[in-house]
Design a protein around this motif. Sequence first.
Motif, PDB file in Angstrom:
ATOM      1  N   LEU A 343      26.014  -1.076  82.648  1.00  0.00           N
ATOM      2  CA  LEU A 343      25.136  -1.698  81.662  1.00  0.00           C
ATOM      3  C   LEU A 343      25.303  -3.216  81.654  1.00  0.00           C
ATOM      4  O   LEU A 343      24.332  -3.965  81.527  1.00  0.00           O
ATOM      5  N   THR A 344      26.540  -3.673  81.809  1.00  0.00           N
ATOM      6  CA  THR A 344      26.792  -5.115  81.819  1.00  0.00           C
ATOM      7  C   THR A 344      26.176  -5.776  83.039  1.00  0.00           C
ATOM      8  O   THR A 344      25.521  -6.829  82.943  1.00  0.00           O
ATOM      9  N   MET A 345      26.367  -5.172  84.202  1.00  0.00           N
ATOM     10  CA  MET A 345      25.872  -5.777  85.430  1.00  0.00           C
ATOM     11  C   MET A 345      24.351  -5.675  85.572  1.00  0.00           C
ATOM     12  O   MET A 345      23.757  -6.361  86.401  1.00  0.00           O
ATOM     13  N   THR A 346      23.729  -4.821  84.764  1.00  0.00           N
ATOM     14  CA  THR A 346      22.257  -4.744  84.774  1.00  0.00           C
ATOM     15  C   THR A 346      21.675  -5.445  83.551  1.00  0.00           C
ATOM     16  O   THR A 346      20.555  -5.142  83.122  1.00  0.00           O
ATOM     17  N   ASN A 347      22.485  -6.373  82.981  1.00  0.00           N
ATOM     18  CA  ASN A 347      22.049  -7.234  81.877  1.00  0.00           C
ATOM     19  C   ASN A 347      21.683  -6.451  80.615  1.00  0.00           C
ATOM     20  O   ASN A 347      20.758  -6.810  79.890  1.00  0.00           O
ATOM     21  N   ARG A 348      22.428  -5.393  80.347  1.00  0.00           N
ATOM     22  CA  ARG A 348      22.279  -4.640  79.109  1.00  0.00           C
ATOM     23  C   ARG A 348      23.580  -4.702  78.297  1.00  0.00           C
ATOM     24  O   ARG A 348      23.974  -3.744  77.648  1.00  0.00           O
ATOM     25  N   GLU A 349      24.267  -5.866  78.370  1.00  0.00           N
ATOM     26  CA  GLU A 349      25.587  -5.982  77.760  1.00  0.00           C
ATOM     27  C   GLU A 349      25.578  -5.830  76.240  1.00  0.00           C
ATOM     28  O   GLU A 349      26.558  -5.372  75.653  1.00  0.00           O
ATOM     29  N   TRP A 350      24.469  -6.188  75.587  1.00  0.00           N
ATOM     30  CA  TRP A 350      24.436  -6.038  74.133  1.00  0.00           C
ATOM     31  C   TRP A 350      24.421  -4.567  73.724  1.00  0.00           C
ATOM     32  O   TRP A 350      24.835  -4.222  72.624  1.00  0.00           O
ATOM     33  N   TRP A 351      23.928  -3.706  74.611  1.00  0.00           N
ATOM     34  CA  TRP A 351      24.002  -2.280  74.319  1.00  0.00           C
ATOM     35  C   TRP A 351      25.468  -1.821  74.309  1.00  0.00           C
ATOM     36  O   TRP A 351      25.881  -1.043  73.453  1.00  0.00           O
ATOM     37  N   VAL A 352      26.251  -2.317  75.256  1.00  0.00           N
ATOM     38  CA  VAL A 352      27.678  -2.001  75.293  1.00  0.00           C
ATOM     39  C   VAL A 352      28.361  -2.528  74.042  1.00  0.00           C
ATOM     40  O   VAL A 352      29.196  -1.847  73.428  1.00  0.00           O
ATOM     41  N   THR A 353      27.997  -3.745  73.653  1.00  0.00           N
ATOM     42  CA  THR A 353      28.593  -4.349  72.454  1.00  0.00           C
ATOM     43  C   THR A 353      28.309  -3.516  71.214  1.00  0.00           C
ATOM     44  O   THR A 353      29.220  -3.205  70.438  1.00  0.00           O
ATOM     45  N   GLY A 354      27.044  -3.156  71.023  1.00  0.00           N
ATOM     46  CA  GLY A 354      26.686  -2.373  69.842  1.00  0.00           C
ATOM     47  C   GLY A 354      27.365  -1.028  69.812  1.00  0.00           C
ATOM     48  O   GLY A 354      27.869  -0.583  68.753  1.00  0.00           O
ATOM     49  N   THR A 355      27.433  -0.352  70.946  1.00  0.00           N
ATOM     50  CA  THR A 355      28.083   0.959  71.007  1.00  0.00           C
ATOM     51  C   THR A 355      29.575   0.841  70.735  1.00  0.00           C
ATOM     52  O   THR A 355      30.162   1.670  70.018  1.00  0.00           O
ATOM     53  N   SER A 356      30.199  -0.179  71.287  1.00  0.00           N
ATOM     54  CA  SER A 356      31.643  -0.366  71.088  1.00  0.00           C
ATOM     55  C   SER A 356      31.964  -0.675  69.631  1.00  0.00           C
ATOM     56  O   SER A 356      32.949  -0.153  69.081  1.00  0.00           O
ATOM     57  N   ILE A 357      31.164  -1.522  69.012  1.00  0.00           N
ATOM     58  CA  ILE A 357      31.389  -1.847  67.597  1.00  0.00           C
ATOM     59  C   ILE A 357      31.208  -0.608  66.730  1.00  0.00           C
ATOM     60  O   ILE A 357      32.012  -0.339  65.836  1.00  0.00           O
ATOM     61  N   PHE A 358      30.156   0.166  67.000  1.00  0.00           N
ATOM     62  CA  PHE A 358      29.923   1.385  66.237  1.00  0.00           C
ATOM     63  C   PHE A 358      31.099   2.352  66.355  1.00  0.00           C
ATOM     64  O   PHE A 358      31.589   2.889  65.355  1.00  0.00           O
ATOM     65  N   GLY A 359      31.580   2.561  67.582  1.00  0.00           N
ATOM     66  CA  GLY A 359      32.652   3.531  67.784  1.00  0.00           C
ATOM     67  C   GLY A 359      33.999   3.046  67.298  1.00  0.00           C
ATOM     68  O   GLY A 359      34.689   3.749  66.545  1.00  0.00           O
ATOM     69  N   SER A 360      34.399   1.844  67.708  1.00  0.00           N
ATOM     70  CA  SER A 360      35.760   1.373  67.458  1.00  0.00           C
ATOM     71  C   SER A 360      35.968   0.780  66.076  1.00  0.00           C
ATOM     72  O   SER A 360      37.048   0.908  65.495  1.00  0.00           O
ATOM     73  N   LEU A 361      34.949   0.091  65.543  1.00  0.00           N
ATOM     74  CA  LEU A 361      35.126  -0.598  64.265  1.00  0.00           C
ATOM     75  C   LEU A 361      34.503   0.141  63.080  1.00  0.00           C
ATOM     76  O   LEU A 361      34.778  -0.210  61.924  1.00  0.00           O
ATOM     77  N   LEU A 362      33.682   1.161  63.342  1.00  0.00           N
ATOM     78  CA  LEU A 362      33.066   1.921  62.247  1.00  0.00           C
ATOM     79  C   LEU A 362      33.482   3.391  62.273  1.00  0.00           C
ATOM     80  O   LEU A 362      34.130   3.881  61.340  1.00  0.00           O
TER      81      LEU A 362
END
Length: 495
Positions: A343-362
């Motif tokens: 996702l990062t290398m195909t310029n979808r890094e904000w999707w990774v960010t949102g998913t990580s925040i949802f899982g790890s911080l919420l």
Amino acid sequence: MGAVRNGLQLGGSLLVTYAIAFGIRPLLTHYLSPEAFGRFNWADSFSAIFFIATNLGLEMYIRKEVSRRPEHASDFFGASMLLRLILTVVLMGALSLVMAWRQDPPEMRALVYVFGVAQLLVMCNASMAALLHAKGKVAGLSISNVVTKVVWGGGLLAVGVLGLPLPWLAVPVVASEAIKLGIGWYLARVHMGLVFRVDFPATWKVCKAGLPYFLTAAALATNGRLDIMILGMLGSHEEVGWYSAAWSISNVTFALNPVMGWVLLPLMSRAAARSEDEVSAIARRALEGTLAVTVPMMMLIVMGAPLWIGLLGRDYSLAVNLLRLQSPLFVLAFVTMTCGAWLTMTNREWWVTGTSIFGSLLLNPLLNLLLVPRLYAKYGDGGGAAGTAISLLLMEVVITIIMLGRMGRSAVDRRLLVRVAKTAVVCVAIVALDRTVLAPLSDWPRLIVEASLYVVGVLALGAVKPGEVLAVVKLARRRGDPQPEPAVVAVAPAP
């Protein structure tokens, strides 16, 4: 070819460092009670949560951008180091205020402060290593990993044998990371011509570009850290000791984690400059390879849990089931890491960010707050730690489903699905034999038989192809320019 060779070099050094860590942890637990071991790990996690702010998102940015433009590193390196020092002063003050409010004893405060220095060095070393990975120069770094791990292990063992106060346990971490930073700086200057230049405008642009990477790294860094902090507050330090003891064994499956970041990301970055299809193909084969390695490691941990925990001493027997609960986590984590890289290398890094925040911080903290006090109250010793392990596992399952769904058909092909299915069949068969035919055997003979049956099973069904493994090894042994060889053009003989 260069990526595979670098991967084997780094993987070899990591196997040595993990072997050292795996040997030192049991010795350390023999000198520390579960409560003291819990305090040690709680202080590490507590300080690490604060020092996530010093990440700055540089590692992923370096692997994506410096892989293509090595000279760009000097534009932001010096100012980023100064920025981290300023943040360290602020964070040390915040740690002091929080611990004063909590009324922690002086010994715990000193331990947290020393760990704070260690966290700064760890962050700096991560960026330094990322520069060398991006350049593809990892031989010296591999040696450095081994040398500094020996310093760390020897220091911890000396502190335990001498019975020094708890804060001294963090000193070997600081010493080993300081040595690693010096070596990394020297290697970066030699291989990259890295210059300590302070350019705040350029660094500001890098920090802005690295914002999604920083948020992702901050979210992921809380996994295993925030859990332990909550467990120590809602349960007890003994619970943290049992949980950390299991974690110190189960995370041996993370030996490939640095290789993924050090080798796969720069490789995918260069492939992304050519086509998205090439990045997808690399991601699928990476999934296949990591599953082929992590699944048998998971099985080995699950089946041999009583043996591995027994190495830590009798006081840690409650960690057996915790180890079994933790073991599947790392297989899922490798899947999400590979998906995140795609996702990062195909310029979808904000999707990774949102998913990580949802899982790890919420999701993960919420599950911990719900499960830890309830299971601790219901089952007593070990119950709170089980709640922490279950929370992390459920969170990782949800994240894996989301990531694979976002990749869609780019995530898997028929070859990958067939091999996963064959591996699952072998795992189910081994578990069934463990409960029936092999049950009368003692622990060690049973584990050896099961490991042998697993190898025979995956080879017989074709879940792992020996020819492909040998091809990778032969490729890695080649020397010279890691660029594709030029095609041979036939020339007609002169008349």
